[in-house]
Design a protein around this motif. Sequence first.
Motif, short mmCIF file in Angstrom:
data_model
loop_
_atom_site.label_atom_id
_atom_site.label_comp_id
_atom_site.label_asym_id
_atom_site.label_seq_id
_atom_site.Cartn_x
_atom_site.Cartn_y
_atom_site.Cartn_z
N ASP A 103 0.84 -1.21 0.00
CA ASP A 103 0.00 0.00 0.00
C ASP A 103 0.87 1.26 0.00
O ASP A 103 0.66 2.19 0.78
CB ASP A 103 -0.96 -0.01 1.20
CG ASP A 103 -2.13 -0.98 0.95
OD1 ASP A 103 -2.25 -1.51 -0.17
OD2 ASP A 103 -2.91 -1.20 1.89
N ASN A 104 1.88 1.22 -0.86
CA ASN A 104 2.82 2.33 -1.07
C ASN A 104 3.78 2.61 0.08
O ASN A 104 4.49 3.62 0.04
CB ASN A 104 2.08 3.64 -1.44
CG ASN A 104 1.65 3.65 -2.89
OD1 ASN A 104 1.68 2.60 -3.56
ND2 ASN A 104 1.28 4.81 -3.41
N GLY A 105 3.81 1.75 1.07
CA GLY A 105 4.82 1.86 2.11
C GLY A 105 5.94 0.89 1.81
O GLY A 105 5.71 -0.21 1.32
N ILE B 53 5.41 5.15 10.72
CA ILE B 53 5.56 4.22 9.61
C ILE B 53 4.89 4.81 8.37
O ILE B 53 3.73 5.21 8.42
CB ILE B 53 4.87 2.86 9.93
CG1 ILE B 53 5.33 2.31 11.28
CG2 ILE B 53 5.03 1.86 8.79
CD1 ILE B 53 6.66 1.66 11.27
N LYS B 54 5.61 4.82 7.25
CA LYS B 54 5.03 5.32 6.00
C LYS B 54 4.26 4.21 5.29
O LYS B 54 4.82 3.16 4.98
CB LYS B 54 6.13 5.86 5.09
CG LYS B 54 5.58 6.55 3.86
CD LYS B 54 6.68 7.20 3.03
CE LYS B 54 6.06 7.96 1.86
NZ LYS B 54 7.11 8.58 1.02
N ALA B 55 3.00 4.43 5.05
CA ALA B 55 2.17 3.46 4.32
C ALA B 55 0.95 4.21 3.80
O ALA B 55 -0.17 4.05 4.31
CB ALA B 55 1.77 2.30 5.23
N PRO B 56 1.15 5.04 2.76
CA PRO B 56 0.12 6.01 2.34
C PRO B 56 -1.24 5.40 2.05
O PRO B 56 -2.27 6.05 2.30
CB PRO B 56 0.73 6.61 1.07
CG PRO B 56 2.20 6.46 1.23
CD PRO B 56 2.38 5.16 1.97
#
Lengths: 369, 369
Positions: A103-105, B53-56
């Motif tokens: 999911d784009n992470g 945490i990055k997960a757009p």
Amino acid sequence: MNRKVRTLTIAFAFLTGAVAAQEVKDDFKPSIFNQSGQLYPQVNSQGYARFKIKAPMADSVRVSLGLGGSGGTILARDADGFFIGTTAGPMDEGFHYYHVMVDNGMFNDPGALNFYGSTRWESGIEIPAQDRDFYALKDVPHGQVSQVLFPSKSTGITRRAFVYTPPDYEKDMKKHYPVLYLQHGWGEDETAWSNQGFANLIMDNLIAHGEIKPFIIVMTYGMTNEIKWGGIRNFKIDSFQTVLVNELIPYVDSHFRTLPDQLSRAMAGLSMGGMETKKIALANPGVFSYYGLLSGGTFAPDDLKTDQQKPKLVFLSCGSKENPANVKKAADELKTAGFNAVSYVSPGTAHEFLTWRRSLKAMAPLLFR
Amino acid sequence: MNRKVRTLTIAFAFLTGAVAAQEVKDDFKPSIFNQSGQLYPQVNSQGYARFKIKAPMADSVRVSLGLGGSGGTILARDADGFFIGTTAGPMDEGFHYYHVMVDNGMFNDPGALNFYGSTRWESGIEIPAQDRDFYALKDVPHGQVSQVLFPSKSTGITRRAFVYTPPDYEKDMKKHYPVLYLQHGWGEDETAWSNQGFANLIMDNLIAHGEIKPFIIVMTYGMTNEIKWGGIRNFKIDSFQTVLVNELIPYVDSHFRTLPDQLSRAMAGLSMGGMETKKIALANPGVFSYYGLLSGGTFAPDDLKTDQQKPKLVFLSCGSKENPANVKKAADELKTAGFNAVSYVSPGTAHEFLTWRRSLKAMAPLLFR
């Protein structure tokens, strides 16, 4: 990785993949770099890689490897909460870094071991090479890889190096050994040559077969400056040169049974480590006698004319998918000018670790002779 | 980790957290175990941990650590494609394993280094302990941690061990050293004591301060059987015992300058490694003279009555949040029966690595005296 080289590689491999995609053999096996007990990622005998990631509620899972249109492999959801997908074509033999976009992470593949590259710990996968025997873990005497913490006044911190000592190092306490200082590439660190490079196993096997005189290898972190993507042209060698020449070499010479003289000292590096080798060798003509640039540029005869003592060897290498003509031409010009230069081209590989494993294997027998 | 202990710990800490939650100090700093340049995860001076945490495109991101109702910390989405959250209460001082659930898939935190635990490489975070100085990386002479690959006929493979040699090991080629065989816990491996245990730095600091006589530590993988959750009661020691006693000890004695006698050999382990220590020590009465069980059970006087030669030391320890009364009682009974037994309780810690770092620090000065 050099971006130009990467783009070319992807273009070539994509074409290959498109042709071969209709006959993918169903003989997938877990990669040798999987975590203990993990069945995925898998690789088949043609070099296709297959990924399986559990993410029951995710909308999209993509792997950064695999030569698809987006420069990766888009995985498809199955019924059990897994996302599965296979690369569009076969990958180059050898080692590849990758990561997973959930999911784009950006995450790592929970099935794979991690390796330091691109300034982070990335997932790694190994496509078995035809000649993989030379870096296989075999029932031969093994050397040690020792973590060394050494003081660095110039950088104000304790720094780390790994030191390979050959199998007979502990047998004869009076024997002293020559030393190769071996550098990693941009975004990697002092773990790379042992973890993804198999430097210790390559040495163990060469020694077991009597192909080289045993020597010590020292691997340390070659980045003391801030280097970002694109900033490598402004890289200043001074800081790392001080660490290596003024701090690490004296430390190694006082903590290991080395032959502490120029004739028994070599420096080599891959990619950015080749650039470092060239700069440091030329700025310190009394320190090393053997220079190795592995996918890391070339020496011209003019570079070496101020060297009071000719290097005993200039070794230049790259993968066949890089710029082999350039490497061969440089070696020829050096030979014409009276230098002992040797070139090596790794067949079927690009700017990646199988090129450098093979380069180490080709270079090691030429050192300290 | 023992499940009963974990449940108790969570219950206690949750109450603490609920009380303290209203005054979370805004002095968060990156954990010392973050990957190079990574700002998250962070820890504040009270022991709260904060994750980012990055997960757009993710719907839910949860961290397995943090004592919330679900046994973890649910992160909330912010405007920039990140998920952010702070533990509901302060964590115990010391080291904790964790992972991240992204849309119900299990991944590691891209900001943190990984450590082998729960039979996989997990993210790790460190809550600075009041007494962290004893395992800090300082400007003192450092020993080496060497990777050793040794042949194991009984298991048919080449196995790995890490060997700590003290700072003066390379100085006097005639000096020989006693050896501690030190085992990890269930789900961990031979990397644990160096990576999350800081065993080498604990030793370096103790030696620098003159608090111990230098000795060698050998750490190898203690699981040769298949062990699954819940199956540890059926664990058979025979296979690992053969590797350790018949293969590794002779290898170490022939490749390092050891004192190869019973009086100069100790065995200790944490958790499952304590169970292994007890079983192997009792089945091999002529091999070790010092036994250490760190959160790993106890010896009763009857266990030791068949030992022809009394052990020089029985060291028993655990965290104050485990079962310290049991450990103290066992040590008292051993002392009453005429054995040299010492107990140690780590304040404010449970079945986790700060307990074992402190235990090593407490045990090391008692060995080989």
